[in-house]
Design a protein around this motif. Structure first.
Motif, PDB file in Angstrom:
ATOM      1  N   LEU A  90      53.891  25.563  52.141  1.00  0.00           N
ATOM      2  CA  LEU A  90      53.694  24.325  52.884  1.00  0.00           C
ATOM      3  C   LEU A  90      53.062  23.230  52.026  1.00  0.00           C
ATOM      4  O   LEU A  90      52.999  22.079  52.445  1.00  0.00           O
ATOM      5  CB  LEU A  90      52.821  24.591  54.118  1.00  0.00           C
ATOM      6  N   GLY A  91      52.586  23.567  50.870  1.00  0.00           N
ATOM      7  CA  GLY A  91      51.992  22.571  49.985  1.00  0.00           C
ATOM      8  C   GLY A  91      52.493  22.741  48.571  1.00  0.00           C
ATOM      9  O   GLY A  91      53.241  23.678  48.259  1.00  0.00           O
ATOM     10  N   ARG A  92      52.062  21.850  47.685  1.00  0.00           N
ATOM     11  CA  ARG A  92      52.514  21.895  46.295  1.00  0.00           C
ATOM     12  C   ARG A  92      51.404  22.300  45.340  1.00  0.00           C
ATOM     13  O   ARG A  92      51.684  22.720  44.223  1.00  0.00           O
ATOM     14  CB  ARG A  92      53.067  20.534  45.883  1.00  0.00           C
ATOM     15  N   PHE A  93      50.136  22.152  45.762  1.00  0.00           N
ATOM     16  CA  PHE A  93      49.036  22.376  44.832  1.00  0.00           C
ATOM     17  C   PHE A  93      47.998  23.301  45.458  1.00  0.00           C
ATOM     18  O   PHE A  93      47.899  23.425  46.683  1.00  0.00           O
ATOM     19  CB  PHE A  93      48.392  21.040  44.445  1.00  0.00           C
ATOM     20  N   GLY A  99      54.890  29.031  55.667  1.00  0.00           N
ATOM     21  CA  GLY A  99      55.383  28.729  57.003  1.00  0.00           C
ATOM     22  C   GLY A  99      56.880  28.913  57.054  1.00  0.00           C
ATOM     23  O   GLY A  99      57.508  29.333  56.069  1.00  0.00           O
ATOM     24  N   ASP A 100      57.475  28.620  58.188  1.00  0.00           N
ATOM     25  CA  ASP A 100      58.925  28.733  58.343  1.00  0.00           C
ATOM     26  C   ASP A 100      59.603  27.607  57.568  1.00  0.00           C
ATOM     27  O   ASP A 100      59.285  26.432  57.762  1.00  0.00           O
ATOM     28  CB  ASP A 100      59.320  28.645  59.817  1.00  0.00           C
ATOM     29  N   GLY A 101      60.531  27.985  56.709  1.00  0.00           N
ATOM     30  CA  GLY A 101      61.254  26.990  55.928  1.00  0.00           C
ATOM     31  C   GLY A 101      62.742  27.058  56.172  1.00  0.00           C
ATOM     32  O   GLY A 101      63.232  27.943  56.877  1.00  0.00           O
ATOM     33  N   LEU A 561      49.550  36.141  49.568  1.00  0.00           N
ATOM     34  CA  LEU A 561      48.804  36.366  48.329  1.00  0.00           C
ATOM     35  C   LEU A 561      49.739  36.448  47.131  1.00  0.00           C
ATOM     36  O   LEU A 561      49.420  35.959  46.035  1.00  0.00           O
ATOM     37  CB  LEU A 561      47.972  37.642  48.443  1.00  0.00           C
ATOM     38  N   SER A 562      50.895  37.072  47.323  1.00  0.00           N
ATOM     39  CA  SER A 562      51.840  37.192  46.210  1.00  0.00           C
ATOM     40  C   SER A 562      52.361  35.825  45.776  1.00  0.00           C
ATOM     41  O   SER A 562      52.620  35.589  44.589  1.00  0.00           O
ATOM     42  CB  SER A 562      53.001  38.110  46.590  1.00  0.00           C
ATOM     43  N   LEU A 563      52.535  34.908  46.734  1.00  0.00           N
ATOM     44  CA  LEU A 563      52.941  33.545  46.386  1.00  0.00           C
ATOM     45  C   LEU A 563      51.917  32.891  45.476  1.00  0.00           C
ATOM     46  O   LEU A 563      52.269  32.183  44.526  1.00  0.00           O
ATOM     47  CB  LEU A 563      53.102  32.718  47.668  1.00  0.00           C
ATOM     48  N   ASN A 564      50.641  33.123  45.745  1.00  0.00           N
ATOM     49  CA  ASN A 564      49.562  32.426  45.053  1.00  0.00           C
ATOM     50  C   ASN A 564      48.993  33.165  43.853  1.00  0.00           C
ATOM     51  O   ASN A 564      48.072  32.657  43.207  1.00  0.00           O
ATOM     52  CB  ASN A 564      48.439  32.139  46.053  1.00  0.00           C
TER      53      ASN A 564
END
Length: 589
Positions: A90-93, A99-101, A561-564
């Protein structure tokens, strides 16, 4: 044994020609082959008894038993797949929430054949199944782990790893809810997992993996039966300390404080088990301690089951060690063991546990043959007592009347994380392709063609040559029956044309975007075939709530967590050409 079509033809729709066979299948009148079928059922038991064998153990070359096909659902459908929605940042930074995309669309690829108009009205289904790979179920407290190399490689430690079992159980739930092939409505015949099912070649992890797949309760904890003992309560700023006030490296990037995280991470997980038969292919993390070191004189067992664990290492020392490992210069773990010796005064005490011992190739096969893990079958999940007898871990199985499956063992027991094939297995592959009665063949392995450059001799077969990916591609290309080579290892979605067949690599379920893939093979009745690939996520909701430490909540947090995860690659989802596709190729070439 009567040969019955293994995959039901699609239900009548505007996409599919209606014939009597389709109607019979939709009514459940035709049985559905599932490899060697429901081996625990009476059909398998009676067949085995008639041949003087243990129930479910079929002789080499035996054909599959069948299970009743469910009524075919409407087709096509998108629900529960990435054709419907995709977990999207949902954000870039900073620390990004999910969320649902928007859904990923399907792309037609004509690299190997020109798709003809009207094929959707002519096509008939030949096979439909699901591909898992690189589940990496992790015993995060294991003393042999090298988390302290995190500064050199993001794969050494990931902040989501403690939740890998909950994440895998949610993936099983997703597959159980799928209604069939998203394009053809053909009932899904089986799930194939192409290796790195475990992370540390540990018996504890093997038990967790087999239970997740076949169903049951998993207690993802070793050592102290009541408390977590690992890097996430170590007080070391190198790792995310979810319950501590410490402003560690991950919290400085926005990672949350989650009270109760560690107790939740070692709490019992309930897996429903797959409601489909499933097959298993071996990967380097399943076969080698640390995923890269050759089993040797027992040193790995001594460290794994012992009571001392290294959690920190000077950055320069770690970088030098990883450089040697990455280049394949420490296949036996000699440098690794010397490093542990020099760092002995920095080892921390943990509770010893025999369950952390490495498992041998023989133990890997025996565990799959254990009736406790049969689930929906087949007994052995592809492996048979013939594999025990000759020490192999490759096999062939029937996918459908017209489709043969071949599972390869591409791990090099000589060490290093890249793979290859020994001469004996390469010759077996060539014979199997030559003698196949089925007109179509699908090959499965852990390594990709590009990651089979390790031709170090196998210590158990030191005189045998090893063969890389280019040779395997050339061999498969000489056999027009081969339509696909399906693999993992790279943790990235990638689809590559090879003259007459497609190589399909699927992303892992440890790194974002955490995907599996449904694959459908159809005959277009115009001289071409199509392979439809459709990616699916786990059943966990896209949005997370860090206060929700239920099993479902943990599975959702596992994905976020895996995304980040710091240092994680951002390209593992691949391009649109590597995701949801129709891959066209010539029939029979």
């Amino acid at each position: 044994m009567q040969r019955t079509r293994s995959v039901a033809a699609p239900a009548p729709t505007s996409f599919t020609r209606v014939d009597r066979r389709s109607l019979l299948v939709a009514a459940g009148a035709i049985t559905l082959s599932a490899g060697v079928g429901h081996a625990a059922g009476q059909g398998a038991a009676s067949a085995a008894a008639a041949h003087g064998r243990a129930p479910g153990v079929l002789p080499t070359g035996a054909r599959a038993l069948s299970r009743q096909a469910p009524a075919a659902p409407p087709a096509p459908y998108t629900r529960g797949t990435t054709l419907g929605a995709v977990a999207t940042p949902l954000g870039r930074f900073g620390y990004r929430r999910l969320g649902d995309g928007p859904a990923w669309t399907r792309r037609v690829r004509s690299d190997l054949a020109v798709p003809a108009k009207g094929r959707e009205d002519r096509r008939t289904a030949l096979a439909a199944f699901v591909h898992f790979t690189d589940l990496h179920l992790v015993d995060v407290q294991h003393p042999l782990r090298y988390e302290y190399l995190r500064a050199s490689t993001a794969s050494a430690w990931r902040p989501q790893e403690a939740l890998s079992v909950a994440g895998a159980a949610a993936l099983v739930e997703r597959v159980n809810a799928l209604r069939g092939g998203p394009v053809t409505a053909a009932p899904l015949s089986f799930v194939m997992t192409t290796g790195d099912n475990t992370d540390n070649n540990a018996r504890s992890e093997l038990d967790w993996f087999l239970t997740v797949m076949s169903g049951g309760r998993i207690h993802p904890n070793t050592g102290d039966p009541h408390h977590y003992e690992g890097v996430q309560n170590s007080g070391l700023p190198l790792y995310w300390q979810p319950e501590a006030a410490l402003r560690d490296a991950d919290k400085r990037l926005g990672f949350p404080h989650v009270e109760g995280f560690l107790d939740a991470a070692i709490r019992t997980v309930h897996s429903p088990g797959l409601n489909l038969p499933w097959y298993s292919t071996v990967g380097n993390h399943d076969a080698l301690p640390g995923g890269c070191w050759a089993p040797g004189d027992g040193w790995a067992r001594e460290i794994a089951t012992g009571g001392r664990k290294l959690m920190e290492l000077p950055a320069a020392t770690g970088a030098a060690l990883w450089r040697e490992v990455r280049k394949g210069r420490d296949p036996k773990g000699t440098l690794f063991r010397e490093m542990l010796r020099t760092q002995s005064r920095h080892l921390r005490h943990v509770t010893p546990d025999e369950r952390r011992a490495p498992f041998t190739p023989d133990e890997y096969v025996r565990a799959h043959l254990d009736p406790a893990y049969t689930g929906p079958g087949p007994v052995g999940h592809g492996y048979t007592r013939a594999n025990l007898a000759d020490g192999s871990r490759h096999y062939a199985f029937r996918i459908a009347d017209d489709v043969l499956g071949i599972s390869l063992d591409t791990t090099d027991a000589g060490g290093h994380y890249e793979g290859s094939l020994g001469t004996a297995q390469l010759r077996w592959l060539e014979r199997t392709l030559r003698d196949a009665e089925e007109p179509y063949v699908i090959v499965f392995s852990h390594h990709t063609s590009r990651t089979m450059g390790n031709t170090r001799p196998d210590p158990a077969h030191s005189a045998e040559a090893r063969h890389g990916g280019d040779e395997v591609v050339a061999l498969l290309g000489r056999h027009p029956k081969v339509v696909a080579w399906i693999n993992g290892h790279s943790h990235k979605n990638a689809i590559t044309p090879h003259g007459g067949f497609w190589e399909i690599s699927t992303a892992s379920h440890i790194d974002f975007p955490q995907l599996a893939r449904v694959i459908e093979l159809v005959d277009n009745k115009d001289g071409t075939l199509s392979l439809f690939t459709t990616l699916v996520e786990s059943s966990a909701p896209h949005r997370t709530d860090t206060a929700d430490l239920s099993q479902t909540g943990l599975a959702a947090l596992y994905r976020e967590l895996s995304l980040n995860a710091p240092g994680a690659r951002q390209d593992l989802g691949g391009t649109s050409a590597d995701r949801n596709t129709e891959l066209v190729l010539r029939r029979g070439r």
